[in-house]
Write a protein that holds these residues in place. Structure first.
Motif, short mmCIF file in Angstrom:
data_model
loop_
_atom_site.label_atom_id
_atom_site.label_comp_id
_atom_site.label_asym_id
_atom_site.label_seq_id
_atom_site.Cartn_x
_atom_site.Cartn_y
_atom_site.Cartn_z
N LEU A 1 10.10 -4.40 -6.84
CA LEU A 1 11.03 -3.61 -7.65
C LEU A 1 11.34 -2.29 -6.95
O LEU A 1 12.50 -1.85 -6.95
N SER A 2 10.34 -1.69 -6.32
CA SER A 2 10.56 -0.44 -5.58
C SER A 2 11.56 -0.64 -4.45
O SER A 2 12.44 0.19 -4.25
N LEU A 3 11.41 -1.73 -3.71
CA LEU A 3 12.34 -2.01 -2.62
C LEU A 3 13.75 -2.26 -3.15
O LEU A 3 14.74 -1.81 -2.56
N LEU A 4 13.85 -2.99 -4.26
CA LEU A 4 15.16 -3.27 -4.85
C LEU A 4 15.84 -2.00 -5.33
O LEU A 4 16.99 -1.72 -4.96
N ILE A 5 15.14 -1.22 -6.13
CA ILE A 5 15.70 0.03 -6.66
C ILE A 5 15.90 1.04 -5.53
O ILE A 5 16.93 1.71 -5.44
N THR B 1 16.29 0.63 -2.23
CA THR B 1 17.37 0.29 -1.31
C THR B 1 18.72 0.20 -2.03
O THR B 1 19.71 0.76 -1.58
N GLY B 2 18.72 -0.50 -3.15
CA GLY B 2 19.98 -0.78 -3.85
C GLY B 2 20.61 0.41 -4.54
O GLY B 2 21.83 0.47 -4.67
N PHE B 3 19.80 1.33 -4.98
CA PHE B 3 20.34 2.50 -5.68
C PHE B 3 20.12 3.80 -4.90
O PHE B 3 21.05 4.52 -4.61
N LEU B 4 18.87 4.10 -4.59
CA LEU B 4 18.56 5.41 -4.02
C LEU B 4 19.10 5.57 -2.59
O LEU B 4 19.79 6.55 -2.29
N VAL B 5 18.79 4.63 -1.71
CA VAL B 5 19.28 4.75 -0.33
C VAL B 5 20.79 4.59 -0.28
O VAL B 5 21.48 5.36 0.39
N ALA B 6 21.31 3.60 -1.01
CA ALA B 6 22.77 3.39 -1.01
C ALA B 6 23.51 4.61 -1.55
O ALA B 6 24.52 5.04 -0.99
N ASN B 7 23.02 5.19 -2.63
CA ASN B 7 23.67 6.37 -3.21
C ASN B 7 23.55 7.58 -2.29
O ASN B 7 24.49 8.36 -2.14
N ILE C 1 9.87 6.22 -4.08
CA ILE C 1 9.90 5.23 -5.17
C ILE C 1 8.84 4.16 -4.96
O ILE C 1 8.32 3.60 -5.93
N MET C 2 8.48 3.91 -3.70
CA MET C 2 7.39 2.97 -3.44
C MET C 2 6.08 3.55 -3.99
O MET C 2 5.30 2.85 -4.64
N LEU C 3 5.84 4.83 -3.73
CA LEU C 3 4.64 5.48 -4.26
C LEU C 3 4.64 5.51 -5.78
O LEU C 3 3.62 5.27 -6.42
N VAL C 4 5.80 5.77 -6.36
CA VAL C 4 5.93 5.76 -7.82
C VAL C 4 5.56 4.38 -8.36
O VAL C 4 4.78 4.26 -9.31
N GLY C 5 6.12 3.34 -7.77
CA GLY C 5 5.83 1.98 -8.21
C GLY C 5 4.35 1.65 -8.13
O GLY C 5 3.77 1.06 -9.07
N VAL C 6 3.72 2.00 -7.02
CA VAL C 6 2.29 1.73 -6.84
C VAL C 6 1.47 2.48 -7.87
O VAL C 6 0.58 1.91 -8.52
N ILE C 7 1.75 3.75 -8.05
CA ILE C 7 0.99 4.57 -9.02
C ILE C 7 1.16 4.03 -10.43
O ILE C 7 0.17 3.85 -11.17
N LEU C 8 2.39 3.74 -10.82
CA LEU C 8 2.64 3.28 -12.19
C LEU C 8 1.95 1.96 -12.49
O LEU C 8 1.38 1.79 -13.56
N VAL C 9 2.01 1.02 -11.55
CA VAL C 9 1.41 -0.29 -11.83
C VAL C 9 -0.12 -0.22 -11.74
O VAL C 9 -0.81 -0.91 -12.50
N MET C 10 -0.64 0.62 -10.86
CA MET C 10 -2.10 0.73 -10.74
C MET C 10 -2.71 1.42 -11.97
O MET C 10 -3.87 1.17 -12.30
N MET C 11 -1.93 2.26 -12.62
CA MET C 11 -2.44 2.97 -13.80
C MET C 11 -1.98 2.35 -15.12
O MET C 11 -2.25 2.89 -16.19
#
Length: 137
Positions: free
Chosen positions: A86-90, A92-98, A126-136
């Motif tokens: 999900l981090s890669l999708l969001i 790349t698809g939103f943050l990097v593209a925008n 966003i990768m760090l966000v994804g990891v933190i959110l799912v780990m917690m």
């Protein structure tokens, strides 16, 4: 989806936001300060340090983190692999593209360099966000 606000682990959201924000501060002032200034055409200048340049990105980073958390919970993502996907999708698809779209304007002299520096920051963030959110979760 907005009903997920009640289900969020708010401590994880705050921790993820702080990590994303601190990485940004280090990214643009320590790790990539010179290339960032070059991308802006201001390599021989001191960039302004007005409150808007500190508070603005922090607010935006919080909104991105919160939005990502809502999606993570709404999609019932619980595994590290799915969070990274999900981090890669969001990212790349939103943050990097925008970021690239914003960079391509006459006010940014080196848009590709700007996009690489800023886009990569957002992808890592966003990768760090994804990891933190799912780990917690």
């Amino acid at each position: 989806m907005i009903n997920q606000l009640a289900n969020l682990n708010w401590i994880s959201v705050i921790i993820a936001f702080v990590v994303y924000n601190v990485i940004g501060a280090l990214w643009f002032t320590l790790f990539f300060s010179k290339p960032y200034k070059m991308a802006l055409g201001k390599e021989n200048e001191t960039l302004p340090n007005n409150p808007i340049f500190i508070a603005g990105p922090a607010i935006c980073t919080f909104v991105v983190t919160l939005t990502f958390a809502i999606l993570l919970y709404a999609l019932n993502i619980r595994s590290l692999g799915d969070a990274i996907g999900l981090s890669l999708l969001i990212g790349t698809g939103f943050l990097v593209a925008n970021t690239t779209n914003i960079a391509i304007n006459p006010n940014i002299p080196r848009p590709i360099l700007y996009s690489i520096i800023s886009g990569t920051y957002h992808l890592v963030g966003i990768m760090l966000v994804g990891v933190i959110l799912v780990m917690m979760r």
